[in-house]
Design an enzyme around this catalytic site. Structure first.
Site, PDB file in Angstrom:
ATOM      1  N   ARG A 247     -31.067  21.012  22.803  1.00 21.17           N
ATOM      2  CA  ARG A 247     -31.164  19.873  23.202  1.00 21.17           C
ATOM      3  C   ARG A 247     -31.074  20.850  25.172  1.00 21.17           C
ATOM      4  NH1 ARG A 247     -31.721  14.794  24.371  1.00 21.17           N
ATOM      5  NH2 ARG A 247     -30.525  13.664  26.609  1.00 21.17           N
TER       6      ARG A 247
ATOM      7  N   GLY B 295       0.811  -0.904  -0.023  1.00 23.66           N
ATOM      8  CA  GLY B 295       0.069  -0.322   0.301  1.00 23.66           C
ATOM      9  C   GLY B 295       0.959   1.327   0.422  1.00 23.66           C
TER      10      GLY B 295
ATOM     11  N   GLN C 278      -1.691  17.564  -5.962  1.00 23.71           N
ATOM     12  CA  GLN C 278      -3.448  17.542  -6.278  1.00 23.71           C
ATOM     13  C   GLN C 278      -4.265  17.184  -5.517  1.00 23.71           C
ATOM     14  OE1 GLN C 278      -4.532  19.012 -10.032  1.00 23.71           O
ATOM     15  NE2 GLN C 278      -6.565  17.687  -9.680  1.00 23.71           N
ATOM     16  N   GLU C 279      -4.355  15.682  -5.162  1.00 26.47           N
ATOM     17  CA  GLU C 279      -4.761  14.840  -4.931  1.00 26.47           C
ATOM     18  C   GLU C 279      -5.417  15.218  -2.985  1.00 26.47           C
ATOM     19  OE1 GLU C 279      -2.946  11.902  -7.999  1.00 26.47           O
ATOM     20  OE2 GLU C 279      -3.080  11.078  -6.313  1.00 26.47           O
TER      21      GLU C 279
HETATM   22  C1  LIG Z   1     -11.424   3.138   1.845  1.00 24.40           C
HETATM   23  C2  LIG Z   1     -10.303   2.950   1.500  1.00 24.40           C
HETATM   24  C3  LIG Z   1     -10.365   3.110  -0.047  1.00 24.40           C
HETATM   25  C4  LIG Z   1      -8.857   3.324  -0.682  1.00 24.40           C
HETATM   26  N1  LIG Z   1      -8.976   3.896  -1.884  1.00 24.40           N
HETATM   27  C5  LIG Z   1      -7.604   3.127  -2.955  1.00 24.40           C
HETATM   28  C6  LIG Z   1      -7.895   3.909  -4.145  1.00 24.40           C
HETATM   29  O1  LIG Z   1      -8.808   4.193  -5.103  1.00 24.40           O
HETATM   30  N2  LIG Z   1      -6.859   3.308  -5.058  1.00 24.40           N
HETATM   31  C7  LIG Z   1      -5.787   2.462  -4.815  1.00 24.40           C
HETATM   32  O2  LIG Z   1      -4.757   2.102  -4.484  1.00 24.40           O
HETATM   33  N3  LIG Z   1      -5.589   3.130  -2.962  1.00 24.40           N
HETATM   34  C8  LIG Z   1      -6.993   2.923  -2.029  1.00 24.40           C
HETATM   35  N4  LIG Z   1      -6.898   2.763  -0.814  1.00 24.40           N
HETATM   36  C9  LIG Z   1      -5.310   2.306  -0.061  1.00 24.40           C
HETATM   37  C10 LIG Z   1      -4.976   2.767   0.356  1.00 24.40           C
HETATM   38  O3  LIG Z   1      -4.012   4.146  -0.370  1.00 24.40           O
HETATM   39  C11 LIG Z   1      -3.776   2.277   1.217  1.00 24.40           C
HETATM   40  O4  LIG Z   1      -4.781   1.848   2.755  1.00 24.40           O
HETATM   41  C12 LIG Z   1      -3.035   3.381   1.656  1.00 24.40           C
HETATM   42  O5  LIG Z   1      -1.836   3.623   1.693  1.00 24.40           O
HETATM   43  C13 LIG Z   1      -2.272   2.543   3.047  1.00 24.40           C
HETATM   44  O6  LIG Z   1      -1.684   1.399   2.774  1.00 24.40           O
HETATM   45  P1  LIG Z   1      -1.427  -0.258   3.052  1.00 24.40           P
HETATM   46  O7  LIG Z   1      -3.274  -0.774   4.269  1.00 24.40           O
HETATM   47  O8  LIG Z   1      -1.530  -1.488   2.259  1.00 24.40           O
HETATM   48  O9  LIG Z   1      -1.396   0.056   4.367  1.00 24.40           O
HETATM   49  P2  LIG Z   1       0.542  -0.027   5.218  1.00 24.40           P
HETATM   50  O10 LIG Z   1       1.171   0.727   4.311  1.00 24.40           O
HETATM   51  O11 LIG Z   1       0.829  -1.318   5.710  1.00 24.40           O
HETATM   52  O12 LIG Z   1       0.450   0.956   6.083  1.00 24.40           O
HETATM   53  C14 LIG Z   1       0.667   0.750   7.322  1.00 24.40           C
HETATM   54  C15 LIG Z   1       0.788   1.678   8.171  1.00 24.40           C
HETATM   55  O13 LIG Z   1       2.052   1.611   8.620  1.00 24.40           O
HETATM   56  C16 LIG Z   1       2.403   3.492   9.363  1.00 24.40           C
HETATM   57  N5  LIG Z   1       3.204   3.695   7.987  1.00 24.40           N
HETATM   58  C17 LIG Z   1       3.645   3.248   7.152  1.00 24.40           C
HETATM   59  N6  LIG Z   1       4.507   4.279   6.172  1.00 24.40           N
HETATM   60  C18 LIG Z   1       5.122   4.619   7.307  1.00 24.40           C
HETATM   61  C19 LIG Z   1       6.429   5.820   7.098  1.00 24.40           C
HETATM   62  N7  LIG Z   1       6.575   5.689   6.288  1.00 24.40           N
HETATM   63  N8  LIG Z   1       6.441   6.326   8.453  1.00 24.40           N
HETATM   64  C20 LIG Z   1       5.652   6.056   9.613  1.00 24.40           C
HETATM   65  N9  LIG Z   1       4.612   4.725   9.829  1.00 24.40           N
HETATM   66  C21 LIG Z   1       4.488   4.978   8.846  1.00 24.40           C
HETATM   67  C22 LIG Z   1       1.239   3.853   8.740  1.00 24.40           C
HETATM   68  O14 LIG Z   1       0.435   4.287  10.411  1.00 24.40           O
HETATM   69  C23 LIG Z   1      -0.024   3.013   8.155  1.00 24.40           C
HETATM   70  O15 LIG Z   1      -1.342   3.382   8.273  1.00 24.40           O
HETATM   71  C24 LIG Z   1      -8.106   2.847  -0.080  1.00 24.40           C
HETATM   72  C25 LIG Z   1      -8.080   2.888   1.534  1.00 24.40           C
HETATM   73  C26 LIG Z   1      -9.083   2.759   2.188  1.00 24.40           C
HETATM   74  C27 LIG Z   1      -9.259   2.532   3.375  1.00 24.40           C
END
Ligand SMILES: Cc1cc2nc3c(=O)[nH]c(=O)nc-3n(C[C@H](O)[C@H](O)[C@H](O)COP(=O)(O)OP(=O)(O)OC[C@H]3O[C@@H](n4cnc5c(N)ncnc54)[C@H](O)[C@@H]3O)c2cc1C
Length: 398
Positions: free
Chosen positions: A287, A148, A260-261
């Site tokens: 309330r 992610g 922008q995003e």
């Molecule tokens: C509702 C929803 C919609 C989404 N829509 C899209 C979409 O349309 N397209 C798409 O491609 N993705 C989408 N995503 C994915 C989203 O972009 C990822 O969930 C996000 O980038 C985090 O990646 P991950 O979930 O793999 O968490 P991980 O990469 O496993 O990270 C977990 C946690 O680790 C910590 N962390 C990460 N990096 C660091 C750092 N460098 N330093 C310190 N701590 C850190 C943070 O607390 C993070 O939350 C969506 C997610 C959700 C929940």
């Protein structure tokens, strides 16, 4: 007795909002159109869309007819010929109406701009006009079960086979995933290279062999939004669908579009803060507690005053960022500041507001409880807030 749930968006918090430095008559008209659209076409369907985990497909065509899709794309490609301001106004009205059911930010604010910035003339003419009408619904598919934040580790691969790419892999958490029929997919065109092996390929999914959507994901909030997994099992896509004409540019393309995003996420977060405060102000003035309105207690007054101040400061900063973006001066660290601070402040404000509703705030029929669940993801997507702070700190450490 509690105040009844409010379905339309309350707009007065008793304080005259500061004039927006960029507002004009054209944008006021768009704001009015967007407000009426979300309140008439989306809010009444909230319960049914929540149950089915997605909006009706025709909402995209209706949004297209109302001029709300691709508002910042030139007219020659079917768009509204507006600027980021037009996307911002639509985004604010959608957030104020609490409509999470379809992501125009992803469709018009992100994917359309990838095509506009990196697409060939033929690609722009092929996809943008149909995106503007809602015939095509766009998604961006970067995240995978194993990657992610760390996008260099994506495994979805695209291999050349004559004039085509063969794409295999899977994506998760994809916004608009159920309805999308045009997906901007981040792939590895060179599995041995890290970031330099990433490319963006546009995939038209209608009738595409080997393409499958996974389940509609059960989420904490934004329950009307279709968020799904996508599976690509050796799908065949014309090599012409590569964005930017050259393999290995995907990572740079993603990075260039991020300010922008992230700013759009901040714009939505600030609008939501104001909705939460207006909702809560209405409630505490009605309330009764200890024979007086809840608003008469000093704690309530101070909490709301703090929230209103934070939301006002946030709007000012975001307006400044919008000005910088329009002048081509919004840098990555400043956009990261806007993203992390507004999404965190939004969560804090909504939490403080919910507290003032007491038990009613915990009941899902009250908009504030839905907001509480909906806003949490702001700290995670668009780059986790920790990543935003790393970006800012890195710029300070140069
Ligand atoms: C509702 C929803 C919609 C989404 N829509 C899209 C979409 O349309 N397209 C798409 O491609 N993705 C989408 N995503 C994915 C989203 O972009 C990822 O969930 C996000 O980038 C985090 O990646 P991950 O979930 O793999 O968490 P991980 O990469 O496993 O990270 C977990 C946690 O680790 C910590 N962390 C990460 N990096 C660091 C750092 N460098 N330093 C310190 N701590 C850190 C943070 O607390 C993070 O939350 C969506 C997610 C959700 C929940």
């Amino acid at each position: 007795m509690s105040s009844p749930p409010v379905h339309g968006a309350p707009r007065t918090a008793g304080i005259r909002p500061a004039p927006r430095p960029w507002m004009d008559a054209d944008l006021e008209m768009l704001r009015d159109t967007a407000r009426r659209f979300f309140e008439r076409e989306c809010v009444p369907h909230e319960a049914r869309w929540t149950a089915q985990h997605h909006a009706d497909r025709d909402i995209w065509k209706k949004a297209g007819q109302a001029g709300l899709l691709c508002a910042s794309i030139p007219e020659e490609y079917g768009g509204g010929s507006g600027s980021f301001l037009h996307e911002a106004v639509i985004c604010e009205e959608q957030a104020t109406a609490m409509v999470a059911a379809f992501s125009n930010n992803v469709h018009s604010g992100i994917v359309a701009h990838y095509i506009l910035a990196y697409g060939s003339e033929a690609q722009k003419r092929r996809w943008l006009p149909r995106m503007a009408t809602g015939e095509l619904v766009a998604a961006i598919a970067m995240s995978e079960p194993g990657a992610g934040t760390d996008l260099q580790r994506i495994k979805t691969s695209a291999q050349r086979d004559g004039g085509d790419y063969l794409i295999s892999g899977s994506k998760t958490f994809i916004t608009n995933g159920h309805h999308a029929n045009l997906v901007c997919v981040a792939v590895k065109t060179d599995t041995a290279a890290g970031a330099k092996g990433v490319s963006l390929v546009m995939v038209e999914t209608d009738g595409l062999e080997g393409f499958r959507r996974g389940r509609l994901l059960e989420k904490l909030g934004q329950k009307t939004m279709d968020t799904t997994e996508l599976f690509f099992d050796g799908i065949r896509v014309p090599a012409d669908n590569l964005l930017g004409g050259e393999e290995g540019r995907g990572f740079t393309q993603l990075m260039q579009q991020l300010p922008q995003e992230r700013l759009l996420i901040a714009v939505g977060a600030v609008a939501t803060m104001h909705r939460a405060i207006a909702e809560t102000t209405d409630h505490v003035r009605q309330r009764e507690i200890f024979g007086k309105p809840l608003m008469a207690l000093q704690n309530t007054r101070f909490k709301l005053a703090e929230c209103q101040t934070q939301a006002t400061v946030a709007r000012s900063f975001v307006d400044d960022c919008i000005g910088r973006l329009l002048r081509g001066e919004l840098d990555v660290p400043t956009a990261a500041m806007a993203k992390w601070w507004t999404t965190q402040t939004n969560c804090q404000i909504v939490d403080e507001c919910l507290q003032l509703f007491g038990g009613y705030g915990y009941m899902t029929e009250y908009p504030i409880s839905r907001l509480y669940a909906d806003v949490r993801v702001g700290k995670i997507y668009g780059g986790a807030n920790e990543v935003m702070k790393e970006i800012i700190a890195r710029a300070m450490d140069r």
